[in-house]
Scaffold this motif. Structure first.
Motif, PDB file in Angstrom:
ATOM      1  N   ASN A 266      -2.892 -18.209  -1.386  1.00  0.00           N
ATOM      2  CA  ASN A 266      -1.864 -17.271  -0.923  1.00  0.00           C
ATOM      3  C   ASN A 266      -1.819 -16.030  -1.797  1.00  0.00           C
ATOM      4  O   ASN A 266      -1.625 -14.917  -1.302  1.00  0.00           O
TER       5      ASN A 266
ATOM      6  N   LEU B  96      -0.518 -12.698   0.375  1.00  0.00           N
ATOM      7  CA  LEU B  96       0.648 -13.154   1.107  1.00  0.00           C
ATOM      8  C   LEU B  96       1.781 -13.384   0.123  1.00  0.00           C
ATOM      9  O   LEU B  96       2.941 -13.488   0.494  1.00  0.00           O
TER      10      LEU B  96
ATOM     11  N   ASN C 253      -4.760 -20.681  14.556  1.00  0.00           N
ATOM     12  CA  ASN C 253      -3.722 -19.653  14.623  1.00  0.00           C
ATOM     13  C   ASN C 253      -4.065 -18.475  15.534  1.00  0.00           C
ATOM     14  O   ASN C 253      -3.848 -17.308  15.189  1.00  0.00           O
TER      15      ASN C 253
ATOM     16  N   LEU D 176       4.083 -18.831   8.315  1.00  0.00           N
ATOM     17  CA  LEU D 176       2.812 -19.463   8.700  1.00  0.00           C
ATOM     18  C   LEU D 176       2.919 -20.978   8.689  1.00  0.00           C
ATOM     19  O   LEU D 176       2.276 -21.662   9.471  1.00  0.00           O
ATOM     20  N   ARG D 177       3.749 -21.503   7.802  1.00  0.00           N
ATOM     21  CA  ARG D 177       3.895 -22.954   7.697  1.00  0.00           C
ATOM     22  C   ARG D 177       4.776 -23.506   8.808  1.00  0.00           C
ATOM     23  O   ARG D 177       4.761 -24.692   9.083  1.00  0.00           O
TER      24      ARG D 177
ATOM     25  N   ILE E 288       4.360 -16.538   4.179  1.00  0.00           N
ATOM     26  CA  ILE E 288       3.887 -17.902   3.895  1.00  0.00           C
ATOM     27  C   ILE E 288       4.755 -18.924   4.615  1.00  0.00           C
ATOM     28  O   ILE E 288       4.261 -19.832   5.281  1.00  0.00           O
TER      29      ILE E 288
ATOM     30  N   ARG F  11       5.983 -18.726  13.737  1.00  0.00           N
ATOM     31  CA  ARG F  11       4.589 -18.890  13.356  1.00  0.00           C
ATOM     32  C   ARG F  11       3.765 -17.673  13.796  1.00  0.00           C
ATOM     33  O   ARG F  11       2.928 -17.165  13.056  1.00  0.00           O
TER      34      ARG F  11
ATOM     35  N   PHE G  99      -7.786 -19.778   9.314  1.00  0.00           N
ATOM     36  CA  PHE G  99      -6.854 -20.859   8.968  1.00  0.00           C
ATOM     37  C   PHE G  99      -7.364 -22.195   9.485  1.00  0.00           C
ATOM     38  O   PHE G  99      -8.189 -22.265  10.395  1.00  0.00           O
TER      39      PHE G  99
END
Lengths: 236, 406
Positions: free
Chosen positions: A53, A58, A97, B403-404, B400, B312, A93
């Motif tokens: 990350n 990110l 995604n 995305l999770r 983050i 997401r 990913f």
């Protein structure tokens, strides 16, 4: 000596929790040069995802410095980080995604929307990248109509569309069977031969063996950094 | 880039069609009711304005009487205090356009086998001008008719319809209390006055004829009313002052004593009627606006749900380079698109509803460009206002975490 894409100097990341500060990552020094193919390994909770990350902009480190293509990421604002993610980095990913409502071509072209590219140019480049991963005929399909391996190829095409210097792949084969995994790794190997720097996180030794250098994390620290001894998969 | 985002917003709206339509319904009902209520409110205002314009503008009515003799007090019409000479004196004042003494009452009109009870108005030629009354056929009577008390009459539409049915009244002779009158003119239609009385149910004759041959007053030269028209709305206050002073002087009323006449400002009555309908119109609009507000809250609600559902997706977009303002713009555009689309449909339904109301109830409807513009502006404003918070929340997500999110 070739250009250094990633350089971390004593990078650490800690979180405040109810039980006091928790260091997810501490004192990581790592340099990755252009054209390298690096696998990051380690058990879950070892800090490898936190490190990814940080590498992917990110998140920002709480201690130490991280230079991405020579820029100190800690000093950048949110918009500049977004621009780095858009132009310099391509993400792949574990869960692919893709956006389910968009056609594959639109999915691949999405980073170009945020880069401000015109529609015709977006479409041309998206089709070109789809062809590069072998899915040129599926431009108008929706993600739900193709297999997992094909979806991951589309995700790679999306990562490539803005010609990044660095591809970051987080467990890219985690949701795929072994045969499809091999195909994806073959694609990464080929891209690396074309000169793109690739950093991938995995816990499978076979997959990690495709990379030319393996970095191992344990309890938030970098514990080993060795060149790959032997290839395990025929595809790489 | 905006074009791409508009296309995406359109796709997002189509992705959950039923939900989008239900959300839009709030705006449709809100805008529709605002447009409909404003059309009805403005229609009522228009109708009152029309009625007021038939009354004649800047008018005062002086009513004789208002006596207090031996402890008995009465208002208008109590005693024969106003005279034709008073009217002539008032006509000389500055700012006075027309003065018409009036002697009126209800009489039975007879034509052949038909008869009809109507308001007979004895007055002078300036009366027609003060009341802005037109003559559709024939001609008015003149000052010479008043001087020689001729038996001529102008007839209103309602009285004419009841006495003559389909015949042309012009030149016919009717009788009032056995006296014959020749109809020399037919008055134009005016409709109801503010009290709801039919202004067309009337017969206008020379003042002198009315006094001598119809009502037979024992006080020669006295009149019940004097109608006074000021030259302009601005002149009314000064006319009122000078008129009162003149009459008090002429009637020799001492300081501290009450007037022996009663002054009624028709313009003020008209203003208050107009004000009443204006307030009603604003009230209708305000009530309708509440439903617009509820529609806006519905949009906010759905946008918040949408942001949570698409967390997401937001994370993915951020990972591939969307800036916060890109996410903000995207969700704001979606909210705006729903509210503007809802507004357009509401506008069509509101106008259709207004036309239907008009067709079914004869209610006057006014659809103004202004009210349409207001509805549109409000809808866009609501889209931005209620869309901003969810969009801001989306753009502030941590990539983050997003995305999770499963």
């Amino acid at each position: 000596m070739s250009q250094v894409v990633i350089r971390t100097l004593a990078v650490g990341k800690s979180y405040r929790t109810a039980a006091g500060p928790f260091a997810a990552l501490s004192g990581v020094d790592l340099a990755i040069e252009a054209g390298e193919f690096v696998a990051i390994m380690g058990p879950s909770g070892s800090g490898k995802s936190t490190f990814m990350n940080l590498l992917g902009c990110l998140d920002t480190p709480t201690s130490g410095d991280y230079f991405l293509v020579g820029r100190n990421v800690a000093q950048l604002g949110k918009d500049e980080l977004a621009t780095l993610r858009n132009r310099t980095i391509g993400f792949v990913f574990q869960g692919f995604n893709l956006l389910p409502r968009m056609t594959l071509a639109d999915n691949v072209a999405l980073p170009l929307v945020y880069a401000g590219v015109e529609r015709d140019a977006r479409r041309a480049r998206a089709l070109q990248e789809l062809a590069r991963v072998g899915l040129g005929d599926y431009a108008a399909s929706l993600p739900s109509r193709i297999s997992g391996g094909q979806q991951q190829r589309v995700a790679i095409a999306r990562a490539l569309v803005n010609s990044p210097q660095l591809i970051l792949a987080d467990e890219p084969t985690g949701n795929l069977d072994s045969h499809t995994s091999e195909e994806i790794m073959a694609l990464f190997t080929e891209l690396n031969r074309e000169g793109i720097t690739i950093v991938l996180v995995t816990h499978e030794p076979d997959i990690a063996a495709c990379a030319r250098r393996q970095v191992r994390f344990l309890d938030g620290r970098l514990v080993s950094d060795v060149p790959t001894a032997a290839r395990a998969l025929a595809a790489c | 880039m905006l074009k791409a985002m508009l296309r995406e917003a359109w796709q997002a709206m189509g992705a959950n069609r039923l939900r989008t339509i239900l959300t839009m319904l709030g705006m449709v009902i809100g805008v529709g009711s605002v447009v409909l209520m404003m059309a009805i409110g403005q229609g009522a205002q228009y109708a009152v304005a029309q009625t007021i314009s038939t009354m004649g503008s800047n008018l005062y009515i002086l009513i004789s009487g208002s006596t207090s003799t031996g402890g008995l007090r009465s208002g208008g019409g109590g005693g024969p205090t106003l005279t034709v000479a008073d009217a002539e004196a008032i006509a000389e004042l500055d700012g006075v356009a027309n003065v018409a003494p009036v002697h009126q009452g209800t009489q039975q009109l007879v034509y052949g086998p038909n008869n009809w009870s109507s308001t007979v108005v004895g007055t002078t030629p300036p009366y027609l001008e003060a009341r802005a009354w037109t003559i559709v056929s024939g001609h008015p009577f003149g000052d010479s008719d008043v001087r020689s008390a001729t038996r001529v009459a102008l007839i209103g539409q309602t009285a004419a319809d009841n006495l003559f049915a389909n015949d042309d009244p012009l030149g016919k002779t009717i009788r009032i209390r056995q006296s014959p009158f020749v109809i020399i003119g037919v008055l134009g239609k005016k409709g109801q006055n503010l009290d709801g009385r039919d202004q067309d149910d009337t017969l206008i004759i020379p003042l002198s004829t009315a006094q001598r041959k119809v009502f037979g007053t024992p006080f020669a030269g006295s009149v019940r009313l004097i109608m006074v028209q000021a030259t302009s709305a601005e002149a009314m206050a000064s006319v009122e002052r000078s008129m009162t002073a003149l009459l008090r002087q002429r009637h020799r009323i001492r300081e501290g004593q009450d007037n022996d006449f009663y002054l009624r400002n028709l313009a003020a009555a008209a203003d208050s009627a107009a004000e009443t309908t204006r307030v009603m119109s604003v009230l209708l609009g305000a009530i309708a606006s509440v439903s617009l507000l509820v529609g806006g809250i519905g949009i906010m609600n759905i946008m918040l749900v949408s942001v949570t559902e698409r967390t997401r997706e937001i994370g993915i977009r951020m990972a591939i380079g969307a800036r916060q303002k890109d996410i903000l713009t995207q969700f704001l555009l979606e909210a705006l698109m729903i509210s503007v689309a809802g507004c357009l449909i509401g506008l069509v339904l509101g106008i259709a509803g207004a036309l239907l109301t008009n067709a079914v109830t004869d209610m006057v409807i006014v659809i103004s460009g202004g009210s349409i513009l207001v509805a549109f502006g409000v809808a866009a404003g609501i889209g931005i206002f209620f869309g901003y918070y969810p969009a801001h929340r989306a753009s502030g997500l941590d990539p983050i975490e997003a995305l999770r999110h499963q």
